[in-house]
Design a protein around this motif. Structure first.
Motif, PDB file in Angstrom:
ATOM      1  N   VAL A 150      51.245  48.689  55.351  1.00 60.84           N
ATOM      2  CA  VAL A 150      49.891  48.341  54.913  1.00 60.84           C
ATOM      3  C   VAL A 150      49.620  46.863  55.138  1.00 60.84           C
ATOM      4  O   VAL A 150      50.440  46.003  54.786  1.00 60.84           O
ATOM      5  CB  VAL A 150      49.683  48.673  53.417  1.00 60.84           C
ATOM      6  CG1 VAL A 150      48.302  48.209  52.956  1.00 60.84           C
ATOM      7  CG2 VAL A 150      49.834  50.168  53.179  1.00 60.84           C
ATOM      8  N   MET A 151      48.469  46.587  55.724  1.00 62.16           N
ATOM      9  CA  MET A 151      47.953  45.218  55.837  1.00 62.16           C
ATOM     10  C   MET A 151      46.801  45.076  54.861  1.00 62.16           C
ATOM     11  O   MET A 151      45.824  45.820  54.931  1.00 62.16           O
ATOM     12  CB  MET A 151      47.477  44.935  57.260  1.00 62.16           C
ATOM     13  CG  MET A 151      46.814  43.572  57.427  1.00 62.16           C
ATOM     14  SD  MET A 151      46.355  43.262  59.155  1.00 62.16           S
ATOM     15  CE  MET A 151      45.352  41.769  58.966  1.00 62.16           C
ATOM     16  N   ALA A 152      46.915  44.138  53.949  1.00 64.29           N
ATOM     17  CA  ALA A 152      45.874  43.890  52.960  1.00 64.29           C
ATOM     18  C   ALA A 152      44.863  42.888  53.515  1.00 64.29           C
ATOM     19  O   ALA A 152      45.225  41.757  53.834  1.00 64.29           O
ATOM     20  CB  ALA A 152      46.491  43.341  51.675  1.00 64.29           C
ATOM     21  N   ASP A 153      43.617  43.305  53.641  1.00 65.00           N
ATOM     22  CA  ASP A 153      42.550  42.399  54.057  1.00 65.00           C
ATOM     23  C   ASP A 153      41.974  41.745  52.804  1.00 65.00           C
ATOM     24  O   ASP A 153      41.392  42.433  51.956  1.00 65.00           O
ATOM     25  CB  ASP A 153      41.452  43.166  54.793  1.00 65.00           C
ATOM     26  CG  ASP A 153      41.888  43.649  56.164  1.00 65.00           C
ATOM     27  OD1 ASP A 153      42.957  43.226  56.639  1.00 65.00           O
ATOM     28  OD2 ASP A 153      41.148  44.452  56.770  1.00 65.00           O
ATOM     29  N   VAL A 154      42.132  40.425  52.679  1.00 67.34           N
ATOM     30  CA  VAL A 154      41.714  39.728  51.458  1.00 67.34           C
ATOM     31  C   VAL A 154      40.758  38.596  51.791  1.00 67.34           C
ATOM     32  O   VAL A 154      40.580  38.224  52.950  1.00 67.34           O
ATOM     33  CB  VAL A 154      42.929  39.188  50.674  1.00 67.34           C
ATOM     34  CG1 VAL A 154      43.934  40.311  50.387  1.00 67.34           C
ATOM     35  CG2 VAL A 154      43.606  38.038  51.425  1.00 67.34           C
ATOM     36  N   SER A 155      40.171  38.039  50.730  1.00 67.46           N
ATOM     37  CA  SER A 155      39.223  36.935  50.908  1.00 67.46           C
ATOM     38  C   SER A 155      39.621  35.682  50.148  1.00 67.46           C
ATOM     39  O   SER A 155      39.060  34.616  50.402  1.00 67.46           O
ATOM     40  CB  SER A 155      37.815  37.376  50.474  1.00 67.46           C
ATOM     41  OG  SER A 155      37.748  37.619  49.080  1.00 67.46           O
TER      42      SER A 155
ATOM     43  N   GLY B 196      32.186  34.694  46.677  1.00 61.86           N
ATOM     44  CA  GLY B 196      33.269  33.988  46.001  1.00 61.86           C
ATOM     45  C   GLY B 196      34.287  33.405  46.945  1.00 61.86           C
ATOM     46  O   GLY B 196      35.156  32.643  46.527  1.00 61.86           O
ATOM     47  N   SER B 197      34.195  33.761  48.233  1.00 63.67           N
ATOM     48  CA  SER B 197      35.079  33.160  49.233  1.00 63.67           C
ATOM     49  C   SER B 197      34.253  32.197  50.075  1.00 63.67           C
ATOM     50  O   SER B 197      33.057  32.390  50.260  1.00 63.67           O
ATOM     51  CB  SER B 197      35.725  34.236  50.113  1.00 63.67           C
ATOM     52  OG  SER B 197      34.751  34.958  50.843  1.00 63.67           O
ATOM     53  N   PRO B 198      34.882  31.145  50.596  1.00 60.28           N
ATOM     54  CA  PRO B 198      34.124  30.104  51.291  1.00 60.28           C
ATOM     55  C   PRO B 198      33.625  30.563  52.656  1.00 60.28           C
ATOM     56  O   PRO B 198      34.409  31.019  53.494  1.00 60.28           O
ATOM     57  CB  PRO B 198      35.147  28.967  51.442  1.00 60.28           C
ATOM     58  CG  PRO B 198      36.475  29.662  51.423  1.00 60.28           C
ATOM     59  CD  PRO B 198      36.316  30.829  50.512  1.00 60.28           C
ATOM     60  N   ALA B 199      32.322  30.478  52.868  1.00 64.17           N
ATOM     61  CA  ALA B 199      31.755  30.814  54.167  1.00 64.17           C
ATOM     62  C   ALA B 199      31.921  29.631  55.103  1.00 64.17           C
ATOM     63  O   ALA B 199      31.913  28.475  54.678  1.00 64.17           O
ATOM     64  CB  ALA B 199      30.281  31.181  54.023  1.00 64.17           C
ATOM     65  N   GLY B 200      32.082  29.894  56.383  1.00 61.13           N
ATOM     66  CA  GLY B 200      32.238  28.815  57.344  1.00 61.13           C
ATOM     67  C   GLY B 200      32.098  29.345  58.747  1.00 61.13           C
ATOM     68  O   GLY B 200      32.060  30.563  58.975  1.00 61.13           O
TER      69      GLY B 200
END
Length: 226
Positions: free
Chosen positions: A127-132, A158-162
């Motif tokens: 499993v690969m966990a896709d997180v923010s 809640g995660s930094p956009a860029g």
């Protein structure tokens, strides 16, 4: 970089190419996506990341590289492999690794990420966990994820956009968890990919910059008409 997982060792310091196309895109065709994956193999990719069980099965049968499979279903909230059912369909299609949303958001079937991990592991896949965020990555590792990816940084509130890759998150995760960290998201140049490895990434996923001619054409066209 070494790991208890043979696949993790094979991917250490290597490139993974995301061979996907959005709905409505002319490239969204199983045969086309498999040829894209074959081109990635010819270029030196160590693995491919593909969407949908049909494409996973075709890639597994044809490409000769480890396949990270996901199933995007829906367009809001948790839609990257949102349920245990989706995850097990990817395993049945032959995915060596199932990528799934591991953010703090509720899953549509009411299950937990830990339950998805348990179900996938029971079938012999990873499993690969896709997180923010860092906290999500720590929790995913605690729940048994075999890889933690920065895939969703900038795409979840809640995660930094860029505009570029979240290399700070890569570095923070690499320092915080023993689980291999995969840098993914907005990596547009070879230099950025190299910087991700230098920041502590185990492997690097690149998608749009390699496999999305529609999106790349749009960038050039918009610049010329700006």
């Amino acid at each position: 970089m070494t790991s208890a997982l043979p696949l993790a060792d094979a991917l250490a310091g290597r490139l993974i190419v995301s061979c996907q196309a959005p709905p409505g895109d002319p490239m969204r065709d199983t045969g086309t996506l498999v040829r894209m994956a074959l081109a990635a193999r010819s270029g030196g990719a160590a693995a491919v990341r593909v969407n949908d069980p049909e494409v996973v099965a075709a890639a597994v049968a044809t490409v000769g590289l480890p396949v990270i499979g996901l199933w995007k279903d829906g367009d809001d909230g948790v839609f990257i492999t949102p349920t245990v059912r989706h995850a097990l369909a990817l395993v049945a299609a032959g995915a060596a690794v199932v990528a799934a949303d591991a953010t703090a958001r509720p899953r549509p079937d009411g299950s937990t990420f830990a339950q998805l991990v348990e179900a996938v592991h029971a079938e012999g896949a990873l499993v690969m966990a896709d997180v923010s965020t860092l906290d999500e990555g720590r929790e995913a590792a605690r729940q048994g994820a075999d890889f933690v990816g920065t895939t969703l940084s900038g795409y979840v509130p809640g995660s930094p956009a860029g505009t570029g890759p979240d290399l700070a998150l890569v570095a923070d995760l690499a320092a915080a968890v023993a689980t291999p960290v995969i840098a993914e998201g907005r990596i547009a140049t070879p230099d950025q990919a190299a910087r991700a490895l230098a920041a502590g990434a185990h492997s690097v996923v690149v998608g749009t910059a390699i496999t999305a001619p529609t999106a790349l054409t749009r960038l050039f066209a918009r610049r010329l008409t700006a």
